[in-house]
Design an enzyme around this catalytic site. Structure first.
Site: not given
Length: 103
Positions: A65, A102
């Site tokens: 991701s 993230k």
């Protein structure tokens, strides 16, 4: 797809510095010059990459991701817990008991 992390360990401030060879000159994208085959000095990566050893951990990235940020599956991450997260920073956080990365 998400990215999870596994803790590899803390920076060991008591271990002796690991000096790695530093090649002199720049990296060329064409045919390398034979004259560049000598060492300029040695460097310790901890000196260059770790500002706060007692707050720094190594983590291994798992997942895809964060490839847009240049973090790939299996990459080694150096995390400094003493830094204050700000907008635009890449952060490591615990979500449902698992570490995740993230931006």
């Amino acid at each position: 797809m998400s990215m999870h992390l596994s803790v590899l360990g803390r920076v060991d401030t008591t271990s002796p510095p690991l000096k790695l060879p530093l090649a002199a000159g720049e990296v060329r994208t064409g045919f390398p010059s034979p004259a560049d085959d000598y060492l300029e000095a040695e460097l310790d990566l901890v000196d260059h990459l770790v500002q706060h050893p007692s707050a720094t951990y190594y983590l291994r990235a798992k997942g895809t991701s964060m490839t847009g940020a240049g973090i790939y599956d299996g990459d080694l991450l150096i995390v400094d817990r003493s830094l204050e997260p700000k907008s635009g920073h890449i952060v490591i956080m615990s979500v449902d008991g698992e570490l995740t990365c993230k931006s």
